[in-house]
Design a protein around this motif. Structure first.
Motif, PDB file in Angstrom:
ATOM      1  N   ILE A 127       0.859  -1.178   0.000  1.00  0.00           N
ATOM      2  CA  ILE A 127       0.000   0.000   0.000  1.00  0.00           C
ATOM      3  C   ILE A 127       0.895   1.227   0.000  1.00  0.00           C
ATOM      4  O   ILE A 127       1.716   1.395   0.896  1.00  0.00           O
ATOM      5  CB  ILE A 127      -0.930   0.005   1.227  1.00  0.00           C
ATOM      6  CG1 ILE A 127      -1.769  -1.259   1.237  1.00  0.00           C
ATOM      7  CG2 ILE A 127      -1.804   1.249   1.233  1.00  0.00           C
ATOM      8  CD1 ILE A 127      -2.554  -1.478   2.518  1.00  0.00           C
ATOM      9  N   THR A 128       0.727   2.078  -1.031  1.00  0.00           N
ATOM     10  CA  THR A 128       1.522   3.290  -1.126  1.00  0.00           C
ATOM     11  C   THR A 128       0.605   4.501  -1.216  1.00  0.00           C
ATOM     12  O   THR A 128      -0.485   4.432  -1.776  1.00  0.00           O
ATOM     13  CB  THR A 128       2.444   3.271  -2.357  1.00  0.00           C
ATOM     14  OG1 THR A 128       1.656   3.123  -3.532  1.00  0.00           O
ATOM     15  CG2 THR A 128       3.445   2.134  -2.289  1.00  0.00           C
ATOM     16  N   VAL A 129       1.061   5.595  -0.621  1.00  0.00           N
ATOM     17  CA  VAL A 129       0.365   6.876  -0.713  1.00  0.00           C
ATOM     18  C   VAL A 129       1.364   7.883  -1.268  1.00  0.00           C
ATOM     19  O   VAL A 129       2.412   8.112  -0.665  1.00  0.00           O
ATOM     20  CB  VAL A 129      -0.172   7.333   0.661  1.00  0.00           C
ATOM     21  CG1 VAL A 129      -0.775   8.725   0.559  1.00  0.00           C
ATOM     22  CG2 VAL A 129      -1.189   6.348   1.196  1.00  0.00           C
ATOM     23  N   ASP A 130       1.039   8.434  -2.415  1.00  0.00           N
ATOM     24  CA  ASP A 130       1.893   9.414  -3.088  1.00  0.00           C
ATOM     25  C   ASP A 130       3.310   8.868  -3.309  1.00  0.00           C
ATOM     26  O   ASP A 130       4.305   9.564  -3.136  1.00  0.00           O
ATOM     27  CB  ASP A 130       1.922  10.732  -2.320  1.00  0.00           C
ATOM     28  CG  ASP A 130       2.329  11.908  -3.194  1.00  0.00           C
ATOM     29  OD1 ASP A 130       2.301  11.768  -4.434  1.00  0.00           O
ATOM     30  OD2 ASP A 130       2.682  12.968  -2.641  1.00  0.00           O
ATOM     31  N   GLY A 131       3.404   7.563  -3.639  1.00  0.00           N
ATOM     32  CA  GLY A 131       4.685   6.934  -3.931  1.00  0.00           C
ATOM     33  C   GLY A 131       5.437   6.391  -2.734  1.00  0.00           C
ATOM     34  O   GLY A 131       6.407   5.663  -2.891  1.00  0.00           O
ATOM     35  N   ALA A 132       5.009   6.717  -1.520  1.00  0.00           N
ATOM     36  CA  ALA A 132       5.690   6.238  -0.311  1.00  0.00           C
ATOM     37  C   ALA A 132       4.943   5.026   0.248  1.00  0.00           C
ATOM     38  O   ALA A 132       3.719   5.049   0.395  1.00  0.00           O
ATOM     39  CB  ALA A 132       5.740   7.336   0.741  1.00  0.00           C
ATOM     40  N   THR A 133       5.681   3.969   0.564  1.00  0.00           N
ATOM     41  CA  THR A 133       5.071   2.757   1.100  1.00  0.00           C
ATOM     42  C   THR A 133       4.559   3.012   2.510  1.00  0.00           C
ATOM     43  O   THR A 133       5.301   3.457   3.384  1.00  0.00           O
ATOM     44  CB  THR A 133       6.078   1.599   1.114  1.00  0.00           C
ATOM     45  OG1 THR A 133       6.531   1.373  -0.234  1.00  0.00           O
ATOM     46  CG2 THR A 133       5.457   0.332   1.655  1.00  0.00           C
ATOM     47  N   VAL A 134       3.270   2.718   2.699  1.00  0.00           N
ATOM     48  CA  VAL A 134       2.633   2.896   4.002  1.00  0.00           C
ATOM     49  C   VAL A 134       2.609   1.586   4.770  1.00  0.00           C
ATOM     50  O   VAL A 134       2.873   1.543   5.971  1.00  0.00           O
ATOM     51  CB  VAL A 134       1.191   3.427   3.828  1.00  0.00           C
ATOM     52  CG1 VAL A 134       0.453   3.479   5.139  1.00  0.00           C
ATOM     53  CG2 VAL A 134       1.194   4.776   3.157  1.00  0.00           C
ATOM     54  N   ARG A 135       2.302   0.497   4.054  1.00  0.00           N
ATOM     55  CA  ARG A 135       2.178  -0.794   4.726  1.00  0.00           C
ATOM     56  C   ARG A 135       2.357  -1.917   3.715  1.00  0.00           C
ATOM     57  O   ARG A 135       1.976  -1.789   2.553  1.00  0.00           O
ATOM     58  CB  ARG A 135       0.803  -0.889   5.385  1.00  0.00           C
ATOM     59  CG  ARG A 135       0.599  -2.093   6.241  1.00  0.00           C
ATOM     60  CD  ARG A 135      -0.661  -1.948   7.071  1.00  0.00           C
ATOM     61  NE  ARG A 135      -0.861  -3.153   7.843  1.00  0.00           N
ATOM     62  CZ  ARG A 135      -1.898  -3.379   8.601  1.00  0.00           C
ATOM     63  NH1 ARG A 135      -2.829  -2.454   8.724  1.00  0.00           N
ATOM     64  NH2 ARG A 135      -2.024  -4.497   9.275  1.00  0.00           N
ATOM     65  N   GLU A 136       2.938  -3.021   4.178  1.00  0.00           N
ATOM     66  CA  GLU A 136       3.062  -4.232   3.377  1.00  0.00           C
ATOM     67  C   GLU A 136       2.392  -5.367   4.129  1.00  0.00           C
ATOM     68  O   GLU A 136       2.639  -5.564   5.316  1.00  0.00           O
ATOM     69  CB  GLU A 136       4.529  -4.570   3.107  1.00  0.00           C
ATOM     70  CG  GLU A 136       5.224  -3.574   2.210  1.00  0.00           C
ATOM     71  CD  GLU A 136       6.639  -3.994   1.849  1.00  0.00           C
ATOM     72  OE1 GLU A 136       7.018  -5.155   2.140  1.00  0.00           O
ATOM     73  OE2 GLU A 136       7.361  -3.173   1.279  1.00  0.00           O
ATOM     74  N   ILE A 137       1.535  -6.119   3.433  1.00  0.00           N
ATOM     75  CA  ILE A 137       0.778  -7.197   4.066  1.00  0.00           C
ATOM     76  C   ILE A 137       1.063  -8.490   3.307  1.00  0.00           C
ATOM     77  O   ILE A 137       0.766  -8.589   2.114  1.00  0.00           O
ATOM     78  CB  ILE A 137      -0.731  -6.900   4.034  1.00  0.00           C
ATOM     79  CG1 ILE A 137      -1.007  -5.573   4.730  1.00  0.00           C
ATOM     80  CG2 ILE A 137      -1.531  -8.032   4.664  1.00  0.00           C
ATOM     81  CD1 ILE A 137      -2.368  -5.011   4.467  1.00  0.00           C
TER      82      ILE A 137
END
Length: 115
Positions: A39-49
């Motif tokens: 999950i990325t927001v504006d190119g930055a990774t927020v979370r990996e599941i």
């Protein structure tokens, strides 16, 4: 009477047959791939599941500068279940569960991709 296949033809066919297995030796037999939802927001990774080992149902909210998205992980699938954007295309796209699938919420600059 002439033979249909010469010795050279048989050697060539056997060589081609054996060479057809080279990609399997290089890339593996295609066992169960490890799938991860990123999950990325504006190119930055927020979370990996890790979806391959995920069990049960989990719901969480991702807050972005543009708004919020509710994300649900159910077994080996992930979906955006609610969003406060105006078009809700990310919600309408449904759940994804295969490698290479993606969900995008363009107003919030949120992308969920399975790798």
């Amino acid at each position: 009477m002439k033979r249909m296949l010469s010795r050279r033809d048989i050697v060539l066919l056997a060589t081609l047959f054996l060479c057809s297995f080279v990609p399997l030796a290089i890339f593996g037999w295609g066992g169960s791939p490890v799938m991860t939802a990123v999950i990325t927001v504006d190119g930055a990774t927020v979370r990996e599941i890790p979806l391959t080992t995920h069990e049960g149902r989990e719901t969480f909210t991702v807050e972005t500068p543009g708004g919020t998205n509710d994300i649900t992980v159910d077994g080996h699938a992930i979906a955006v279940t609610n969003a406060d954007c105006h078009d809700k295309i990310c919600v309408k796209s449904g759940a994804i569960a295969k490698k290479g699938d993606a969900i995008a919420c363009l107003p919030h600059k949120l992308v969920i991709e399975i790798r």
